[in-house]
Design a protein around this motif. Structure first.
Motif, PDB file in Angstrom:
ATOM      1  N   PRO A 160       1.445  17.756  53.154  1.00 33.97           N
ATOM      2  CA  PRO A 160       0.227  18.170  52.905  1.00 33.97           C
ATOM      3  C   PRO A 160       0.590  17.419  51.569  1.00 33.97           C
ATOM      4  O   PRO A 160      -0.713  17.931  50.139  1.00 33.97           O
ATOM      5  CB  PRO A 160       0.843  19.803  52.010  1.00 33.97           C
ATOM      6  N   LEU A 161       1.133  16.618  51.548  1.00 33.18           N
ATOM      7  CA  LEU A 161       2.144  16.254  49.775  1.00 33.18           C
ATOM      8  C   LEU A 161       0.601  15.190  49.064  1.00 33.18           C
ATOM      9  O   LEU A 161       0.306  15.004  48.624  1.00 33.18           O
ATOM     10  CB  LEU A 161       3.067  15.087  49.567  1.00 33.18           C
ATOM     11  N   SER A 162      -0.623  14.386  50.160  1.00 36.91           N
ATOM     12  CA  SER A 162      -0.994  13.369  50.194  1.00 36.91           C
ATOM     13  C   SER A 162      -2.791  14.429  49.457  1.00 36.91           C
ATOM     14  O   SER A 162      -3.835  13.966  48.936  1.00 36.91           O
ATOM     15  CB  SER A 162      -2.032  13.102  51.504  1.00 36.91           C
ATOM     16  N   SER A 163      -2.389  16.239  49.313  1.00 35.21           N
ATOM     17  CA  SER A 163      -3.576  17.112  48.378  1.00 35.21           C
ATOM     18  C   SER A 163      -2.969  17.693  47.596  1.00 35.21           C
ATOM     19  O   SER A 163      -3.740  18.610  47.055  1.00 35.21           O
ATOM     20  CB  SER A 163      -3.613  18.050  49.810  1.00 35.21           C
ATOM     21  N   ILE A 164      -2.400  16.426  46.693  1.00 30.33           N
ATOM     22  CA  ILE A 164      -1.662  17.505  45.256  1.00 30.33           C
ATOM     23  C   ILE A 164      -2.046  16.244  44.149  1.00 30.33           C
ATOM     24  O   ILE A 164      -1.766  14.921  45.106  1.00 30.33           O
ATOM     25  CB  ILE A 164      -0.413  17.608  45.591  1.00 30.33           C
ATOM     26  N   ARG A 165      -2.592  17.033  43.267  1.00 30.34           N
ATOM     27  CA  ARG A 165      -2.258  15.928  42.254  1.00 30.34           C
ATOM     28  C   ARG A 165      -1.184  16.389  40.896  1.00 30.34           C
ATOM     29  O   ARG A 165      -1.429  17.037  40.882  1.00 30.34           O
ATOM     30  CB  ARG A 165      -3.659  15.794  41.914  1.00 30.34           C
ATOM     31  N   VAL A 166      -1.065  15.552  40.993  1.00 32.59           N
ATOM     32  CA  VAL A 166       0.257  15.932  39.274  1.00 32.59           C
ATOM     33  C   VAL A 166      -0.069  15.139  38.254  1.00 32.59           C
ATOM     34  O   VAL A 166      -0.618  13.916  37.639  1.00 32.59           O
ATOM     35  CB  VAL A 166       1.571  15.256  39.359  1.00 32.59           C
ATOM     36  N   LEU A 167      -0.428  15.735  36.904  1.00 24.96           N
ATOM     37  CA  LEU A 167      -0.807  15.739  35.678  1.00 24.96           C
ATOM     38  C   LEU A 167       0.352  15.534  34.489  1.00 24.96           C
ATOM     39  O   LEU A 167       0.977  16.736  35.174  1.00 24.96           O
ATOM     40  CB  LEU A 167      -1.817  16.152  35.239  1.00 24.96           C
ATOM     41  N   LEU A 168       0.922  14.808  34.053  1.00 26.29           N
ATOM     42  CA  LEU A 168       2.206  15.034  32.950  1.00 26.29           C
ATOM     43  C   LEU A 168       1.134  14.767  31.621  1.00 26.29           C
ATOM     44  O   LEU A 168       0.877  13.643  31.519  1.00 26.29           O
ATOM     45  CB  LEU A 168       2.754  12.975  33.590  1.00 26.29           C
ATOM     46  N   PRO A 169       1.681  15.395  30.971  1.00 23.08           N
ATOM     47  CA  PRO A 169       1.088  15.479  29.623  1.00 23.08           C
ATOM     48  C   PRO A 169       1.962  14.539  28.966  1.00 23.08           C
ATOM     49  O   PRO A 169       3.459  14.735  28.639  1.00 23.08           O
ATOM     50  CB  PRO A 169       0.864  16.887  29.037  1.00 23.08           C
ATOM     51  N   VAL A 170       1.591  13.283  28.018  1.00 23.14           N
ATOM     52  CA  VAL A 170       2.799  13.027  27.416  1.00 23.14           C
ATOM     53  C   VAL A 170       2.458  12.488  25.558  1.00 23.14           C
ATOM     54  O   VAL A 170       0.993  12.102  25.554  1.00 23.14           O
ATOM     55  CB  VAL A 170       3.066  11.658  28.283  1.00 23.14           C
ATOM     56  N   LYS A 171       2.823  13.470  24.816  1.00 22.14           N
ATOM     57  CA  LYS A 171       2.814  12.750  23.105  1.00 22.14           C
ATOM     58  C   LYS A 171       3.287  11.616  23.405  1.00 22.14           C
ATOM     59  O   LYS A 171       3.969  10.141  24.070  1.00 22.14           O
ATOM     60  CB  LYS A 171       3.928  13.555  22.291  1.00 22.14           C
ATOM     61  N   ALA A 172       2.291  11.133  21.916  1.00 22.34           N
ATOM     62  CA  ALA A 172       2.594   9.680  21.464  1.00 22.34           C
ATOM     63  C   ALA A 172       4.447   9.662  21.027  1.00 22.34           C
ATOM     64  O   ALA A 172       5.023  10.229  20.867  1.00 22.34           O
ATOM     65  CB  ALA A 172       2.086   9.670  19.739  1.00 22.34           C
ATOM     66  N   PHE A 173       5.227   8.409  21.506  1.00 30.73           N
ATOM     67  CA  PHE A 173       6.761   8.717  21.764  1.00 30.73           C
ATOM     68  C   PHE A 173       7.013   8.178  20.484  1.00 30.73           C
ATOM     69  O   PHE A 173       8.206   9.325  19.786  1.00 30.73           O
ATOM     70  CB  PHE A 173       6.953   7.177  22.402  1.00 30.73           C
ATOM     71  N   ALA A 174       6.562   8.160  18.856  1.00 31.38           N
ATOM     72  CA  ALA A 174       7.104   8.458  17.908  1.00 31.38           C
ATOM     73  C   ALA A 174       7.027   9.423  17.161  1.00 31.38           C
ATOM     74  O   ALA A 174       7.307  10.168  16.416  1.00 31.38           O
ATOM     75  CB  ALA A 174       5.659   7.151  17.027  1.00 31.38           C
ATOM     76  N   GLN A 175       5.940  10.322  18.139  1.00 29.62           N
ATOM     77  CA  GLN A 175       5.744  11.150  17.972  1.00 29.62           C
ATOM     78  C   GLN A 175       6.346  12.820  18.171  1.00 29.62           C
ATOM     79  O   GLN A 175       6.679  13.870  18.298  1.00 29.62           O
ATOM     80  CB  GLN A 175       4.000  12.250  17.572  1.00 29.62           C
ATOM     81  N   VAL A 216      -1.417  10.887  33.966  1.00 35.43           N
ATOM     82  CA  VAL A 216      -0.988  10.715  33.043  1.00 35.43           C
ATOM     83  C   VAL A 216      -1.916  10.880  31.681  1.00 35.43           C
ATOM     84  O   VAL A 216      -3.084  10.150  31.377  1.00 35.43           O
ATOM     85  CB  VAL A 216       0.128   9.199  32.048  1.00 35.43           C
ATOM     86  N   MET A 217      -1.516  12.391  30.909  1.00 37.96           N
ATOM     87  CA  MET A 217      -2.573  12.477  29.910  1.00 37.96           C
ATOM     88  C   MET A 217      -2.080  12.143  28.575  1.00 37.96           C
ATOM     89  O   MET A 217      -1.367  13.025  28.478  1.00 37.96           O
ATOM     90  CB  MET A 217      -3.098  13.712  30.122  1.00 37.96           C
ATOM     91  N   THR A 218      -2.899  11.632  28.015  1.00 43.13           N
ATOM     92  CA  THR A 218      -2.177  11.271  26.694  1.00 43.13           C
ATOM     93  C   THR A 218      -3.632   9.848  25.522  1.00 43.13           C
ATOM     94  O   THR A 218      -3.998   9.852  26.144  1.00 43.13           O
ATOM     95  CB  THR A 218      -1.246   9.675  27.177  1.00 43.13           C
ATOM     96  N   ASN A 219      -3.618   9.913  24.093  1.00 46.40           N
ATOM     97  CA  ASN A 219      -3.774   9.640  23.499  1.00 46.40           C
ATOM     98  C   ASN A 219      -3.618   8.458  22.540  1.00 46.40           C
ATOM     99  O   ASN A 219      -4.328   8.207  21.486  1.00 46.40           O
ATOM    100  CB  ASN A 219      -4.555  10.981  22.492  1.00 46.40           C
ATOM    101  N   VAL A 256       1.446  20.659  37.206  1.00 44.88           N
ATOM    102  CA  VAL A 256       1.636  19.934  35.287  1.00 44.88           C
ATOM    103  C   VAL A 256       2.586  19.691  35.735  1.00 44.88           C
ATOM    104  O   VAL A 256       3.293  20.728  36.124  1.00 44.88           O
ATOM    105  CB  VAL A 256       0.627  20.860  34.497  1.00 44.88           C
ATOM    106  N   LEU A 257       3.237  18.344  35.592  1.00 44.96           N
ATOM    107  CA  LEU A 257       4.980  18.262  35.475  1.00 44.96           C
ATOM    108  C   LEU A 257       5.220  17.922  33.883  1.00 44.96           C
ATOM    109  O   LEU A 257       4.898  17.516  33.585  1.00 44.96           O
ATOM    110  CB  LEU A 257       4.847  17.318  36.741  1.00 44.96           C
ATOM    111  N   VAL A 258       6.429  18.742  32.962  1.00 34.28           N
ATOM    112  CA  VAL A 258       6.044  17.984  31.979  1.00 34.28           C
ATOM    113  C   VAL A 258       6.734  16.941  32.161  1.00 34.28           C
ATOM    114  O   VAL A 258       8.188  16.791  33.842  1.00 34.28           O
ATOM    115  CB  VAL A 258       7.529  18.974  31.830  1.00 34.28           C
ATOM    116  N   ALA A 259       6.980  16.381  31.187  1.00 32.24           N
ATOM    117  CA  ALA A 259       7.561  14.288  31.220  1.00 32.24           C
ATOM    118  C   ALA A 259       9.160  14.528  30.817  1.00 32.24           C
ATOM    119  O   ALA A 259       9.272  12.866  30.123  1.00 32.24           O
ATOM    120  CB  ALA A 259       6.082  13.204  30.650  1.00 32.24           C
ATOM    121  N   ASP A 260       9.603  14.932  30.356  1.00 34.05           N
ATOM    122  CA  ASP A 260      11.135  14.932  29.909  1.00 34.05           C
ATOM    123  C   ASP A 260      12.268  15.937  30.495  1.00 34.05           C
ATOM    124  O   ASP A 260      12.381  16.495  30.170  1.00 34.05           O
ATOM    125  CB  ASP A 260      11.498  15.746  28.321  1.00 34.05           C
ATOM    126  N   LEU A 261      12.341  15.252  31.608  1.00 33.64           N
ATOM    127  CA  LEU A 261      13.354  15.998  33.056  1.00 33.64           C
ATOM    128  C   LEU A 261      13.674  14.758  32.972  1.00 33.64           C
ATOM    129  O   LEU A 261      14.567  13.960  34.593  1.00 33.64           O
ATOM    130  CB  LEU A 261      12.542  16.293  34.584  1.00 33.64           C
TER     131      LEU A 261
END
Length: 210
Positions: free
Chosen positions: A6-21, A59-62, A107-112
């Motif tokens: 079933p891994l083909s039926s999952i979408r992973v979103l990583l929220p990421v801040k600006a590295f400087a912040q 990857v969700m970022t601005n 949703v997976l945090v990006a600091d692991l």
């Protein structure tokens, strides 16, 4: 790379801040915090891309530097649509839900720093096979490092202090006995100093001992 059901039926979103912040609670000089944030993100994203196809990772970022780092690894990016993490996640997940109504969203945090492909694969398989939302409680027992939503099921995003209990209250079942690889995020200097020496040196060379 794993591409089967079933891994083909999952979408992973990583929220990421600006590295400087990012990593504002990490008691290090600003330049070192940015290095730590960048390397944490690179590690977490690289592991994710070992588990699923790049078309399944967002990857969700601005921040342009985060976007460049993501696209260099051929991950897709989504604009961070708000100034609040949880609101941004809800909007981004709504966009993904419209595009992929039959997929599980995660949703997976990006600091692991300890994350490995076998551990993440297990969590993704658990999520993809579940009929209810799931979440992973962090090493402190109060925060959250991973949340999944089955097809056509949505939850409010509740990241922040006490998020583990709040996710449970709205119907997300905790994954039982997850290994440190997916529970140990990195927010404080103690979290950095608890890493094995080689991981600590990779993330932040010449970090002084407390």
């Amino acid at each position: 790379m794993i591409t089967g059901i079933p891994l083909s039926s999952i979408r992973v979103l990583l929220p990421v801040k600006a590295f400087a912040q990012a990593k504002s609670r990490l008691d290090l000089p600003a330049e070192q915090r940015a290095v730590v944030a960048r390397r944490l993100f690179a590690h977490t994203l690289d592991v994710t891309l070992q588990c699923v196809r790049r078309q399944q990772v967002f990857v969700m970022t601005n921040d342009p530097s985060v976007r460049r780092a993501a696209t260099a690894r051929r991950a897709q990016t989504l604009e961070d649509p708000a100034h609040d993490l949880n609101r941004s996640l809800e909007l981004a997940l709504a966009t993904l839900r419209q595009r992929f109504p039959d997929d599980t969203l995660a949703v997976l945090v990006a600091d692991l720093p300890r994350l490995t492909a076998p551990v993440l694969t297990t969590a993704l398989l658990n999520a993809a096979s579940s009929l209810q939302p799931r979440h992973v409680v962090d090493q402190h027992g109060t925060g959250t490092t991973f949340v999944s939503l089955p097809p056509r099921i949505d939850l409010p995003m509740l990241f922040g202090p006490g998020s583990a209990q709040r996710f449970a209250e709205v119907g997300a079942a905790p994954m039982l006995f997850p290994p440190p690889a997916i529970t140990h995020d990195l927010d404080l200097l103690n979290d950095l100093n608890a890493l094995p020496a080689h991981q600590k040196e990779h993330l932040c060379p010449s970090t002084p001992s407390p």
